[in-house]
Scaffold this active site. Structure first.
Site, PDB file in Angstrom:
ATOM      1  CB  VAL A  12      25.909  15.405  -9.524  1.00 24.86           C
ATOM      2  CG1 VAL A  12      26.663  14.096  -9.431  1.00 24.86           C
ATOM      3  CG2 VAL A  12      25.328  15.802  -8.184  1.00 24.86           C
ATOM      4  CB  THR A 123      20.626  10.931  -4.382  1.00 28.09           C
ATOM      5  OG1 THR A 123      21.905  11.558  -4.279  1.00 28.09           O
ATOM      6  CG2 THR A 123      20.220  10.371  -3.033  1.00 28.09           C
ATOM      7  CG  LEU A 156      30.482  15.931  -5.637  1.00 28.55           C
ATOM      8  CD1 LEU A 156      30.235  16.222  -7.117  1.00 28.55           C
ATOM      9  CD2 LEU A 156      31.982  15.854  -5.357  1.00 28.55           C
ATOM     10  CG  LEU A 253      27.657  19.924  15.887  1.00 31.57           C
ATOM     11  CD1 LEU A 253      28.502  19.615  17.114  1.00 31.57           C
ATOM     12  CD2 LEU A 253      26.236  19.416  16.099  1.00 31.57           C
ATOM     13  N   GLY A 256      21.241  27.731  13.135  1.00 32.90           N
ATOM     14  CA  GLY A 256      20.848  28.835  12.274  1.00 32.90           C
ATOM     15  C   GLY A 256      19.434  28.666  11.796  1.00 32.90           C
ATOM     16  CB  CYS A 263      21.396  17.336  -1.125  1.00 31.22           C
ATOM     17  SG  CYS A 263      22.216  17.828  -2.638  1.00 31.22           S
ATOM     18  NE  ARG A 330      18.419  22.932  -7.015  1.00 32.62           N
ATOM     19  CZ  ARG A 330      19.137  22.000  -7.613  1.00 32.62           C
ATOM     20  NH1 ARG A 330      18.561  20.917  -8.083  1.00 32.62           N
ATOM     21  NH2 ARG A 330      20.444  22.152  -7.749  1.00 32.62           N
TER      22      ARG A 330
HETATM   23  C1  UGA Z   1      25.074  18.098   0.893  1.00 34.74           C
HETATM   24  C2  UGA Z   1      26.147  17.196   1.523  1.00 34.74           C
HETATM   25  O1  UGA Z   1      26.953  17.958   2.411  1.00 34.74           O
HETATM   26  C3  UGA Z   1      27.010  16.551   0.451  1.00 34.74           C
HETATM   27  O2  UGA Z   1      27.937  15.652   1.044  1.00 34.74           O
HETATM   28  C4  UGA Z   1      26.108  15.787  -0.509  1.00 34.74           C
HETATM   29  O3  UGA Z   1      26.835  15.188  -1.550  1.00 34.74           O
HETATM   30  C5  UGA Z   1      25.107  16.743  -1.108  1.00 34.74           C
HETATM   31  O4  UGA Z   1      24.339  17.326  -0.043  1.00 34.74           O
HETATM   32  C6  UGA Z   1      24.239  15.965  -2.043  1.00 34.74           C
HETATM   33  O5  UGA Z   1      23.525  15.061  -1.597  1.00 34.74           O
HETATM   34  O6  UGA Z   1      24.349  16.149  -3.266  1.00 34.74           O
HETATM   35  P1  UGA Z   1      24.998  20.608  -0.038  1.00 34.74           P
HETATM   36  O7  UGA Z   1      23.515  20.437  -0.099  1.00 34.74           O
HETATM   37  O8  UGA Z   1      25.701  21.180  -1.214  1.00 34.74           O
HETATM   38  O9  UGA Z   1      25.715  19.186   0.250  1.00 34.74           O
HETATM   39  O10 UGA Z   1      25.293  21.582   1.157  1.00 34.74           O
HETATM   40  P2  UGA Z   1      25.864  21.512   2.653  1.00 34.74           P
HETATM   41  O11 UGA Z   1      27.118  22.273   2.702  1.00 34.74           O
HETATM   42  O12 UGA Z   1      25.892  20.143   3.161  1.00 34.74           O
HETATM   43  O13 UGA Z   1      24.749  22.354   3.423  1.00 34.74           O
HETATM   44  C7  UGA Z   1      23.385  21.950   3.407  1.00 34.74           C
HETATM   45  C8  UGA Z   1      22.540  22.905   4.205  1.00 34.74           C
HETATM   46  O14 UGA Z   1      22.778  22.751   5.593  1.00 34.74           O
HETATM   47  C9  UGA Z   1      22.760  24.382   3.920  1.00 34.74           C
HETATM   48  O15 UGA Z   1      21.513  25.035   3.873  1.00 34.74           O
HETATM   49  C10 UGA Z   1      23.579  24.879   5.091  1.00 34.74           C
HETATM   50  O16 UGA Z   1      23.383  26.242   5.359  1.00 34.74           O
HETATM   51  C11 UGA Z   1      23.009  24.010   6.201  1.00 34.74           C
HETATM   52  N1  UGA Z   1      23.943  23.811   7.343  1.00 34.74           N
HETATM   53  C12 UGA Z   1      25.111  23.156   7.154  1.00 34.74           C
HETATM   54  C13 UGA Z   1      23.593  24.277   8.603  1.00 34.74           C
HETATM   55  O17 UGA Z   1      22.507  24.863   8.803  1.00 34.74           O
HETATM   56  N2  UGA Z   1      24.450  24.054   9.642  1.00 34.74           N
HETATM   57  C14 UGA Z   1      25.620  23.403   9.490  1.00 34.74           C
HETATM   58  O18 UGA Z   1      26.340  23.238  10.493  1.00 34.74           O
HETATM   59  C15 UGA Z   1      25.972  22.946   8.218  1.00 34.74           C
END
Ligand code: UGA
Length: 473
Positions: A12, A123, A156, A253, A256, A263, A330
């Site tokens: 961040v 956060t 982000l 949606l 997986g 986060c 992580r």
């Molecule tokens: C997440 C949020 O999307 C950000 O908006 C937020 O700022 C950030 O946390 C944070 O709090 O700092 P991030 O953890 O980088 O971001 O990753 P995401 O792209 O949101 O994915 C999170 C997890 O959910 C991953 O393991 C991804 O594989 C999983 N995921 C995501 C799914 O299993 N299905 C989905 O449809 C989308």
């Protein structure tokens, strides 16, 4: 243009500081870890984030971005001070560990000699803005100095953090002093995004509620995926069909192996903890966490359903990072999947395009016996003599693999697609015993004849699997 100090050079802090510098501000990033700062000065980043390295280099060269371990240097003339340190899960109940935020606030107080707006980007639990105010006030070296505190949660996503910073859906600012929040809003006006100005507690809550909602969407679709699998529906098509409804939306949606990262797991836990502490019973948040945990186990259940005992088998794992375009391990599902299959006596072959070193460290940290794990140079090497492959992270390069070659290299062509990136029909045609997450291939009970009703689609599936396995052995 403004003079800005950013405390903490994790995902961040580094992205925020670099993007603010790129907008023309003068930014100094402060971190107490000397080695990290020394490396940053040489252009070596502590994280992998697409596009960031070039952006750091460009802004350092332009004289707008600086790195230091010295608070006095970082705070000198700064109008805005961002606190972007990490807030890991701190106790058994899941609350956030505020140690780093507290020590950053103390260091600001001891070195601040002019008015500044202190902006909380980490956060932090609802009410932390007050805590930061109290700590700064109590530790001010010069009691004449005034300051304001604003909450500005970040949204982000790792892997696309620069894009998310430059094109945010919204900017949230919360403060007991609206004027201070408005000052901060000027930093963001060039981004042309909606700016929500609210009170401190509400801004802090918006962050938790947003992450918890996205995690809920993921656990919801994962629960639906299990129902789909039993009843013969395809969750990908279900998600697509649902997603056209604007009230629902298609994003998040994807069924997986569940969510990981620094986060969602931490923030859902922390929000549930806050609710528990407040005497509430946050049932939905607990269900979201339970479903997410169980989802990871499904990969191993699918393996044992097909292979029987895993003792003596070789399981290939494609992807280690918690999601593509990052080396972040992580709370990655890969760690659990590997730990579980190794504990059942399997040898594991793994490959991740980026997360090799972080992956190795995470597995060692989790106590996985490394004699059972072989790191490979690519997916084909992983497939060699494997009894099954499990795709954990949907890196782009896995989408375009030569599946015929993969098939020919494997000992048994079992493929567990933990992210639903392949076409079940095509995988079937190539001879794989393919299992996605929630992609039933058998007719739903309503179209089975009365005589079939005692055989569930799942049982039929398993019989089919046993048959094919028998043939390929
Ligand atoms: C997440 C949020 O999307 C950000 O908006 C937020 O700022 C950030 O946390 C944070 O709090 O700092 P991030 O953890 O980088 O971001 O990753 P995401 O792209 O949101 O994915 C999170 C997890 O959910 C991953 O393991 C991804 O594989 C999983 N995921 C995501 C799914 O299993 N299905 C989905 O449809 C989308």
């Amino acid at each position: 243009m403004s003079v800005i100090c950013v405390i903490g050079t994790g995902y961040v802090g580094l992205v925020t500081g670099t993007c603010l510098a790129d907008m023309g501000n003068t930014v100094t990033c402060v971190d107490i870890v000397e080695e990290k700062i020394e490396r940053l000065k040489k252009g070596i980043l502590p994280i992998y984030e697409p596009g960031l390295e070039e952006m750091v280099e460009r802004n350092v060269e332009a004289g707008r971005l600086h790195f230091t371990t010295s608070y006095p240097e970082g705070l000198a003339n700064s109008e805005f001070i961002f606190i972007s340190v990490n807030t890991p899960t701190g106790n058994n109940q899941g609350g956030a560990d505020m140690r780093f935020v507290e020590s950053a606030a103390r260091s600001i107080a001891q070195n601040l000699d002019h008015y500044a707006v202190v902006i909380n980007k980490s956060t932090v639990p609802v009410g932390s803005g007050d805590l930061v105010t109290r700590i700064i006030r109590a530790n001010l070296n010069n009691p004449e100095v005034t300051f304001s505190v604003v909450s500005n949660p970040e949204f982000l996503r790792e892997g696309v953090a620069i894009e998310d910073f430059q094109h945010p859906d919204r900017v949230v600012l919360g403060s007991t002093e609206t004027e201070a929040a408005k000052k901060v809003s000027h930093l963001y006006t060039p981004l042309n995004a909606p700016i929500v100005i609210t009170d401190l507690y509400t801004a802090e809550m918006i962050k938790y509620a947003s992450n918890a909602f996205l995690a809920t969407k993921i656990s919801f679709i994962n629960e639906i995926s299990q129902i789909c699998e039993r009843l013969g529906a395809d969750v990908r098509e279900v998600a697509a069909g649902m997603g056209y409804d604007k009230r629902i939306g298609r994003a998040f949606l994807d069924a997986g192996l569940g969510y990981g990262g620094s986060c969602f797991p931490k923030d859902v836990r922390a929000l549930a903890h806050m609710a528990d502490e407040a005497g509430l019973h946050p049932q939905m948040l607990h269900a979201v966490m339970d479903i997410n945990h169980d989802q990871r186990r499904l990969a191993v259940t699918k393996l044992t359903n097909i292979l029987g005992s895993l003792r003596g088998t070789t399981i290939g794992v494609l992807g280690l990072a918690f999601k593509p375009d990052t080396d972040d391990m992580r709370e990655s599902p890969a760690t659990d999947v590997i730990r579980w299959v190794v504990s059942q006596g399997a040898q594991v072959r793994v490959y991740d395009p980026v997360a090799t070193e972080t992956g190795r460290t995470a597995l060692i940290h989790e106590g996985v016996p490394m004699d059972n794990v072989t790191f490979c140079k690519n997916a084909y090497e992983v497939a060699k003599n494997a009894d099954a492959l499990v795709l954990v992270t949907h890196w782009n390069e896995f989408i375009s693999l030569d599946m015929q070659r993969i098939h020919s290299l494997m000992h048994r062509p079992v493929f567990i697609d933990g992210r639903n990136i392949y076409d079940p029909g095509e995988m079937d045609r190539l001879g794989f015993i393919y299992r996605g997450m929630g992609r039933g291939t058998t007719p739903a009970p309503s179209v089975l004849s009365a005589n079939d009703s005692t055989t569930t689609p799942n049982a039929k599936d398993l019989m089919q699997e046993a048959l094919i396995i028998g043939e390929t052995k």
